[in-house]
Design a protein around this motif. Structure first.
Motif, PDB file in Angstrom:
ATOM      1  N   GLY A 157       0.811  -1.208   0.000  1.00  0.00           N
ATOM      2  CA  GLY A 157       0.000   0.000   0.000  1.00  0.00           C
ATOM      3  C   GLY A 157       0.844   1.257   0.000  1.00  0.00           C
ATOM      4  N   GLN A 158       0.394   2.247   0.778  1.00  0.00           N
ATOM      5  CA  GLN A 158       1.063   3.534   0.818  1.00  0.00           C
ATOM      6  C   GLN A 158       2.480   3.422   1.371  1.00  0.00           C
ATOM      7  OE1 GLN A 158       0.029   6.370  -0.585  1.00  0.00           O
ATOM      8  NE2 GLN A 158       2.062   7.167  -0.041  1.00  0.00           N
ATOM      9  N   ALA A 159       2.666   2.506   2.331  1.00  0.00           N
ATOM     10  CA  ALA A 159       4.000   2.325   2.908  1.00  0.00           C
ATOM     11  C   ALA A 159       4.989   1.879   1.834  1.00  0.00           C
ATOM     12  CB  ALA A 159       3.957   1.311   4.049  1.00  0.00           C
ATOM     13  N   LEU A 160       4.553   0.974   0.945  1.00  0.00           N
ATOM     14  CA  LEU A 160       5.418   0.521  -0.137  1.00  0.00           C
ATOM     15  C   LEU A 160       5.674   1.656  -1.126  1.00  0.00           C
ATOM     16  CD1 LEU A 160       6.966  -1.680  -1.629  1.00  0.00           C
ATOM     17  CD2 LEU A 160       4.811  -2.375  -2.706  1.00  0.00           C
ATOM     18  N   ASN A 161       4.636   2.431  -1.423  1.00  0.00           N
ATOM     19  CA  ASN A 161       4.807   3.559  -2.346  1.00  0.00           C
ATOM     20  C   ASN A 161       5.836   4.552  -1.817  1.00  0.00           C
ATOM     21  OD1 ASN A 161       2.873   2.505  -4.057  1.00  0.00           O
ATOM     22  ND2 ASN A 161       1.193   3.703  -3.169  1.00  0.00           N
ATOM     23  N   THR A 162       5.750   4.836  -0.507  1.00  0.00           N
ATOM     24  CA  THR A 162       6.695   5.775   0.105  1.00  0.00           C
ATOM     25  C   THR A 162       8.108   5.210   0.087  1.00  0.00           C
ATOM     26  OG1 THR A 162       4.937   6.580   1.556  1.00  0.00           O
ATOM     27  CG2 THR A 162       7.194   7.117   2.179  1.00  0.00           C
ATOM     28  N   ALA A 163       8.221   3.923   0.432  1.00  0.00           N
ATOM     29  CA  ALA A 163       9.541   3.279   0.420  1.00  0.00           C
ATOM     30  C   ALA A 163      10.118   3.264  -0.993  1.00  0.00           C
ATOM     31  CB  ALA A 163       9.440   1.858   0.969  1.00  0.00           C
ATOM     32  N   PHE A 164       9.261   3.029  -1.975  1.00  0.00           N
ATOM     33  CA  PHE A 164       9.725   2.982  -3.360  1.00  0.00           C
ATOM     34  C   PHE A 164      10.227   4.359  -3.813  1.00  0.00           C
ATOM     35  CE2 PHE A 164       8.878   3.049  -8.028  1.00  0.00           C
ATOM     36  CZ  PHE A 164       9.778   2.063  -8.385  1.00  0.00           C
ATOM     37  N   LYS A 165       9.525   5.409  -3.386  1.00  0.00           N
ATOM     38  CA  LYS A 165       9.949   6.761  -3.729  1.00  0.00           C
ATOM     39  C   LYS A 165      11.326   7.054  -3.135  1.00  0.00           C
ATOM     40  CE  LYS A 165       8.621  11.618  -3.248  1.00  0.00           C
ATOM     41  NZ  LYS A 165       7.621  12.569  -2.668  1.00  0.00           N
ATOM     42  N   ARG A 166      11.514   6.693  -1.852  1.00  0.00           N
ATOM     43  CA  ARG A 166      12.813   6.893  -1.213  1.00  0.00           C
ATOM     44  C   ARG A 166      13.891   6.050  -1.882  1.00  0.00           C
ATOM     45  NH1 ARG A 166      13.600   8.383   3.973  1.00  0.00           N
ATOM     46  NH2 ARG A 166      15.785   8.311   3.323  1.00  0.00           N
ATOM     47  N   PHE A 167      13.526   4.806  -2.256  1.00  0.00           N
ATOM     48  CA  PHE A 167      14.473   3.916  -2.927  1.00  0.00           C
ATOM     49  C   PHE A 167      14.954   4.533  -4.236  1.00  0.00           C
ATOM     50  CE2 PHE A 167      14.550   0.813  -6.463  1.00  0.00           C
ATOM     51  CZ  PHE A 167      15.806   0.274  -6.212  1.00  0.00           C
TER      52      PHE A 167
ATOM     53  N   GLU B  65      15.035   7.678  -5.025  1.00  0.00           N
ATOM     54  CA  GLU B  65      15.893   8.825  -4.724  1.00  0.00           C
ATOM     55  C   GLU B  65      17.320   8.364  -4.410  1.00  0.00           C
ATOM     56  OE1 GLU B  65      13.950  10.726  -1.496  1.00  0.00           O
ATOM     57  OE2 GLU B  65      12.337  11.583  -2.720  1.00  0.00           O
ATOM     58  N   ILE B  66      17.414   7.293  -3.629  1.00  0.00           N
ATOM     59  CA  ILE B  66      18.733   6.775  -3.252  1.00  0.00           C
ATOM     60  C   ILE B  66      19.416   6.122  -4.448  1.00  0.00           C
ATOM     61  CG2 ILE B  66      19.896   5.015  -1.845  1.00  0.00           C
ATOM     62  CD1 ILE B  66      17.798   5.602   0.328  1.00  0.00           C
ATOM     63  N   ALA B  67      18.636   5.361  -5.234  1.00  0.00           N
ATOM     64  CA  ALA B  67      19.210   4.655  -6.382  1.00  0.00           C
ATOM     65  C   ALA B  67      19.754   5.631  -7.428  1.00  0.00           C
ATOM     66  CB  ALA B  67      18.163   3.739  -7.009  1.00  0.00           C
ATOM     67  N   ASP B  68      19.148   6.829  -7.519  1.00  0.00           N
ATOM     68  CA  ASP B  68      19.651   7.833  -8.458  1.00  0.00           C
ATOM     69  C   ASP B  68      21.006   8.375  -8.016  1.00  0.00           C
ATOM     70  OD1 ASP B  68      17.639   7.720 -10.299  1.00  0.00           O
ATOM     71  OD2 ASP B  68      16.420   9.280  -9.366  1.00  0.00           O
ATOM     72  N   ARG B  69      21.294   8.296  -6.716  1.00  0.00           N
ATOM     73  CA  ARG B  69      22.540   8.850  -6.184  1.00  0.00           C
ATOM     74  C   ARG B  69      23.611   7.774  -5.992  1.00  0.00           C
ATOM     75  NH1 ARG B  69      20.044  12.557  -1.249  1.00  0.00           N
ATOM     76  NH2 ARG B  69      18.556  13.740  -2.499  1.00  0.00           N
ATOM     77  N   LYS B  70      23.173   6.514  -5.863  1.00  0.00           N
ATOM     78  CA  LYS B  70      24.105   5.411  -5.623  1.00  0.00           C
ATOM     79  C   LYS B  70      24.110   4.455  -6.809  1.00  0.00           C
ATOM     80  CE  LYS B  70      24.012   3.169  -1.740  1.00  0.00           C
ATOM     81  NZ  LYS B  70      25.414   3.150  -1.315  1.00  0.00           N
ATOM     82  N   LYS B  71      25.264   3.962  -7.138  1.00  0.00           N
ATOM     83  CA  LYS B  71      25.346   2.992  -8.231  1.00  0.00           C
ATOM     84  C   LYS B  71      24.802   1.634  -7.804  1.00  0.00           C
ATOM     85  CE  LYS B  71      29.407   5.146 -10.368  1.00  0.00           C
ATOM     86  NZ  LYS B  71      30.831   4.963 -10.756  1.00  0.00           N
ATOM     87  N   GLN B  72      24.993   1.321  -6.546  1.00  0.00           N
ATOM     88  CA  GLN B  72      24.570   0.017  -6.027  1.00  0.00           C
ATOM     89  C   GLN B  72      23.762   0.216  -4.756  1.00  0.00           C
ATOM     90  OE1 GLN B  72      28.228  -2.107  -5.394  1.00  0.00           O
ATOM     91  NE2 GLN B  72      28.512  -2.573  -7.550  1.00  0.00           N
ATOM     92  N   VAL B  73      22.624  -0.446  -4.678  1.00  0.00           N
ATOM     93  CA  VAL B  73      21.787  -0.414  -3.476  1.00  0.00           C
ATOM     94  C   VAL B  73      21.843  -1.793  -2.837  1.00  0.00           C
ATOM     95  CG1 VAL B  73      19.488  -0.005  -2.527  1.00  0.00           C
ATOM     96  CG2 VAL B  73      20.271   1.315  -4.508  1.00  0.00           C
ATOM     97  N   THR B  74      22.419  -1.851  -1.653  1.00  0.00           N
ATOM     98  CA  THR B  74      22.634  -3.133  -0.992  1.00  0.00           C
ATOM     99  C   THR B  74      21.498  -3.472  -0.034  1.00  0.00           C
ATOM    100  OG1 THR B  74      23.783  -2.240   0.923  1.00  0.00           O
ATOM    101  CG2 THR B  74      25.101  -2.627  -1.048  1.00  0.00           C
ATOM    102  N   ALA B  75      21.550  -4.697   0.474  1.00  0.00           N
ATOM    103  CA  ALA B  75      20.552  -5.130   1.449  1.00  0.00           C
ATOM    104  C   ALA B  75      20.589  -4.246   2.694  1.00  0.00           C
ATOM    105  CB  ALA B  75      20.798  -6.592   1.834  1.00  0.00           C
ATOM    106  N   MET B  76      21.790  -3.838   3.110  1.00  0.00           N
ATOM    107  CA  MET B  76      21.895  -2.988   4.292  1.00  0.00           C
ATOM    108  C   MET B  76      21.346  -1.596   4.013  1.00  0.00           C
ATOM    109  SD  MET B  76      25.535  -4.250   5.895  1.00  0.00           S
ATOM    110  CE  MET B  76      25.506  -3.087   7.254  1.00  0.00           C
TER     111      MET B  76
END
Length: 531
Positions: free
Chosen positions: A363-373, A375-386
């Protein structure tokens, strides 16, 4: 089977199983500056269940409506462990605990009363006879609700053993199924603690028919050693917390107890049901949500626990790991930093990756997390589990805190003039205000500008910065504790921009402190509890 099985061929016996009672959400949360909301407590409780703890002490329901609701939510939603709440030997406390935990599949009422003369005379202002009467009535009342009742003798290590034995006998006569011996102020030493247990088993033969527990604090750095002494003397439950958090110097550290029994099972002959590969992740989650950083040289979960800088050590480990490592890092779950997602990954891929890590969000929690993801993925080449762990726990903090939030900020920083910051803050009433300030540095300028915008003279007590992972593009993690009119609040946030993380952490801490200062004080809040 739990990975705590070890490599021993010795047949296990249930009589040698050590139950792990986790008090992170009760005693741990009593640490200065920690204030977890319901969502955060639920996430920690779910992770504790994945870790395999036997008992979760979810809170102290009588202290506030918020704590009651959190315990109730955990009782209703978390399956597996026993769920218990703490009570004094007071009727309304016991009733509050029962109403909070009654919906659990395995509810427990845990009550506490001091047995040392120091506490009886100076804190409780009563007598030994009154203590015995209180225990008799309280355990009897709790047994009307459930068969699973635990009684804790607070400050047991400084109690007269003969009198404490009389109190314990009363608790047993009224139906208590677990008896906890608490070294509340971390005063005892292993040999004398073991002797106390030997005396108690001799004075109260019925103790051998119930679960005997230990609850040790670390004021002298002996919490784990004293817990082990109690276990070797016959106790079969250890009360402990993740990262050893708790009042004053903290509790016995769960990860140290678990890995001690795991690593030395062949010689100790004792075992737990802990899924050791979940230890590192649980430690990180608790650290992020509480804002309590783990010291680098902390046993088991510190970032240096499996690091080797000495040339001699490095040479030895490269030739044979066991020359300097008595545990394999993967045994405690330190193998979860592999590449998970990139900036082209979609919402479904994120959802599946989070599910594999144990996060069930939609739901909305996933949408918010996806938006943050994104944003981070645009700044980082690799997004890790941590990185994902940090992202999701960061969103959990925002979900229930409310209060103030950062709309935007701008900072003018130069070595030629003092940094100047301007911020826009969203207020609890829905409005916004801006504030400007010149500070000693860019982060200080932002903090002062936030104070100007909110009109609150918050005082910064603690400020720490860490990196979630390695590398130049690592997420920065900021933890803050501040004070508003004598009330503390803690806030944390993560971002690839450390000023952004600091600003968000600051307003979260401010929101917590203001909410706590406005909250009604609990009536009859005890001066101390077991641990």
């Amino acid at each position: 089977m739990s990975t705590s099985a070890g490599s021993t061929s010795r047949a296990r016996s249930e009589s040698d199983r050590i139950l792990i009672f986790d008090t992170t959400l009760r005693d741990g949360e009593q640490s200065p500056g920690i204030s977890l909301n319901k969502t955060e407590k639920l996430e920690i409780a779910h992770q504790l269940a994945r870790l395999g703890v036997d008992v979760i002490e979810a809170g102290f329901p009588i202290t506030s409506p918020g704590d009651f609701e959190s315990v109730q939510a955990i009782a209703r939603e978390v399956e597996g462990p026993v769920i218990c709440g703490l009570a004094r030997t007071v009727s309304q406390d016991i009733e509050a605990v029962w109403n909070a935990v009654r919906d659990s599949q395995r509810p427990r009422i845990h009550m506490v009363l001091a047995t040392s003369d120091l506490h009886i005379e100076r804190k409780l202002l009563t007598t030994r006879e009154d203590v015995k009467g209180q225990v008799r009535a309280a355990v009897a009342q709790a047994r009307e609700y459930t068969d699973d009742v635990e009684f804790s003798a607070e400050d047991a290590s400084r109690s007269d053993v003969q009198f404490m034995a009389e109190v314990i006998q009363i608790a047993l006569d009224e139906g208590a199924s677990t008896i906890n011996i608490a070294d509340t102020v971390g005063y005892t030493m292993p040999r004398e603690f073991a002797t106390m247990f030997e005396e108690l088993f001799g004075l109260v033969p019925g103790l051998r028919d119930v679960v005997v527990s230990v609850h040790c604090h670390d004021d002298l750095g002996l919490a784990v050693a004293n817990s082990l002494a109690g276990v070797r003397a016959g106790a079969r439950q250890v009360e402990c917390s993740i990262n050893g958090i708790g009042e004053r110097a903290g509790n016995a550290s769960l990860e140290e107890i678990a890995m001690l029994l795991h690593t030395r099972e062949p010689s100790l002959g004792m075992w737990t049901g802990i899924e050791t590969t979940e230890i590192a992740r649980t430690s990180r989650l608790v650290s992020r949500l509480t804002g309590y950083q783990v010291q680098p040289n902390k046993a088991i979960v510190g970032r240096n626990a499996f690091a080797h800088e000495s040339g001699i050590h490095q040479d030895g480990v490269l030739k044979e790991r066991t020359t300097y490592e008595i545990m394999d890092a993967t045994t405690v779950g330190l193998n979860s930093n592999s590449l998970v997602l990139g900036k082209h990954s979609g919402r479904h891929a994120l959802s599946e990756a989070l599910k594999e890590m144990g996060f069930e969000i939609d739901g909305q929690a996933l949408n918010t997390a996806f938006k943050r993801f994104k944003e981070i993925a645009d700044r980082k080449k690799q997004v890790t589990a941590m990185d994902l762990e940090a992202l999701v726990t960061d969103e959990l903090r925002s979900e229930d805190i409310g209060g103030y939030s950062v709309d935007w900020f701008e900072v003018d920083a130069s070595s030629l003039r003092p940094p100047h910051a301007k911020v826009s803050i969203a207020l609890p009433d829905g409005g916004t205000k801006t504030g400007t300030f010149t500070g000693d540095g860019p982060i200080d300028a932002v903090f002062q500008a936030i104070n100007a915008a909110t009109g609150i003279a918050a005082k910064l007590s603690e400020f720490t910065i860490g990196a979630v992972t390695e590398g130049q593009d690592a997420l920065g993690e900021v933890s803050i504790v501040l004070e508003v009119e004598g009330v503390t609040g803690a806030g944390q946030s993560v971002s690839t921009d450390i000023i952004d993380a600091a600003a968000r952490a600051y307003v979260r801490a401010l929101s917590v402190a203001v909410a706590r200062s406005h909250a009604d004080q609990a009536i009859g809040l005890p001066e101390a509890s077991p641990g």
